[in-house]
Design an enzyme around this catalytic site. Structure first.
Site, PDB file in Angstrom:
ATOM      1  N   HIS A  38      11.784  -8.765   3.109  1.00 49.13           N
ATOM      2  CA  HIS A  38      10.501  -8.074   3.024  1.00 49.13           C
ATOM      3  C   HIS A  38      10.721  -6.563   2.970  1.00 49.13           C
ATOM      4  O   HIS A  38      11.743  -6.048   3.411  1.00 49.13           O
ATOM      5  CB  HIS A  38       9.625  -8.425   4.230  1.00 49.13           C
ATOM      6  CG  HIS A  38       9.195  -9.858   4.252  1.00 49.13           C
ATOM      7  ND1 HIS A  38      10.042 -10.879   4.603  1.00 49.13           N
ATOM      8  CD2 HIS A  38       8.009 -10.445   3.961  1.00 49.13           C
ATOM      9  CE1 HIS A  38       9.406 -12.029   4.533  1.00 49.13           C
ATOM     10  NE2 HIS A  38       8.174 -11.795   4.139  1.00 49.13           N
TER      11      HIS A  38
ATOM     12  N   HIS B  37      -1.040 -11.306   6.619  1.00 49.03           N
ATOM     13  CA  HIS B  37       0.297 -11.863   6.811  1.00 49.03           C
ATOM     14  C   HIS B  37       1.158 -10.965   7.706  1.00 49.03           C
ATOM     15  O   HIS B  37       2.190 -10.442   7.312  1.00 49.03           O
ATOM     16  CB  HIS B  37       1.000 -12.060   5.462  1.00 49.03           C
ATOM     17  CG  HIS B  37       2.258 -12.886   5.570  1.00 49.03           C
ATOM     18  ND1 HIS B  37       2.260 -14.176   6.022  1.00 49.03           N
ATOM     19  CD2 HIS B  37       3.542 -12.593   5.286  1.00 49.03           C
ATOM     20  CE1 HIS B  37       3.494 -14.639   6.012  1.00 49.03           C
ATOM     21  NE2 HIS B  37       4.304 -13.692   5.565  1.00 49.03           N
TER      22      HIS B  37
END
Length: 276
Positions: A125, A147
């Site tokens: 990420h 998220h």
């Protein structure tokens, strides 16, 4: 396991590898055949008799092989735990990073925690710098954060708003961090484009030019045409409505013409006698 399935793909499609890897395979030295790595089907196959490195799942340490090994190795200070991914709030992986003296086993018993705990991010990420850079590039008027943990998203929201306040060139932005199942509503002002055709397009376009005509929608297209050309560009027909209104006036017509001229501009006044 998933890792073993992934390695099978690498071993199968060797033709897609680079020249160095293909040469090694031709020499019967497949780089994906690891001599010192063994795939375990279950914890019962593991012979815990010496130094070793075990890569186990799940990463949240809630159950499975990783949890069983943690409970087994936790009381020995010679052992170590390396957390290599994101940990959700409320999981053992998140709690153990605070270095507690004890952990709770799956059977409900307390176990001393003497092994070392370290964290290193192997996550794919992006971080704050990459996220904020992407947002600055797009410059959206509205941003919805999803998220992620509520605390981390709140910190990200505060930092982003502070950055926008300090740099007016970025423009205004509304940042939302809704909770799960919370609804976020937006209002959009749609812009429609119309094509000016015929007499309505005789004047060259310039800033401030006012275009007048009839707006016609056909399917998803919009056109502006002069009223006199409706029958040419559309299936519509034009009509002329004539209306006559009778008003009794007992004075000289020149006086009527004078007042009408002041009100409506120059015009023509004709007389017509109406009996009765």
């Amino acid at each position: 396991s998933l890792a073993k399935k992934c390695m099978t793909v690498y071993k199968t499609f060797v033709n897609t590898m680079n020249d160095r890897v293909r040469e090694q395979i031709k020499a019967n030295s497949n780089p994906f055949n690891f001599r010192h790595i063994t795939d375990l089907r279950s914890i019962q196959q593991f012979e815990d008799i010496g130094p070793s490195v075990v890569m186990a799942t799940p990463g949240m340490l809630q159950s499975g092989v990783s949890r069983e090994l943690l409970e087994r190795w936790s009381p020995d200070p010679r052992n170590g735990l390396l957390i290599a991914g994101y940990s959700v709030e409320g999981t053992l992986a998140k709690d153990i990073m605070n270095q507690p003296e004890e952990i709770m086993s799956m059977s409900g018993q307390k176990i001393a925690r003497k092994l070392s705990v370290s964290y290193i991010s192997f996550s794919a990420h992006v971080d704050y710098i990459q996220n904020s850079g992407f947002i600055k590039l797009l410059r959206p008027p509205n941003l919805v954060l999803v998220h992620g943990e509520a605390t981390e998203m709140g910190r990200f929201k505060s930092s982003l708003l502070r950055e926008y306040e300090e740099n007016a060139e970025l423009g205004p932005i509304e940042v939302y961090d809704p909770k799960n199942t919370e609804t976020v509503q937006f209002s959009f002002r749609g812009e429609k484009m119309a094509k000016v055709i015929g007499k309505a397009a005789e004047d060259a376009p310039r800033e401030g030019l006012r275009v007048s005509g009839v707006l016609i929608q056909r399917s998803f297209e919009y056109n502006i045409v002069h009223p006199s050309e409706l029958s040419e560009y559309t299936t519509l027909a034009t009509s002329t409505v004539m209306q006559k209104q009778a008003v009794r006036f007992a004075y000289d017509l020149s006086l009527l013409e004078h007042y009408l001229g002041q009100t409506h501009g120059a015009g023509v006044v004709t007389s017509e006698r109406v009996d009765g």
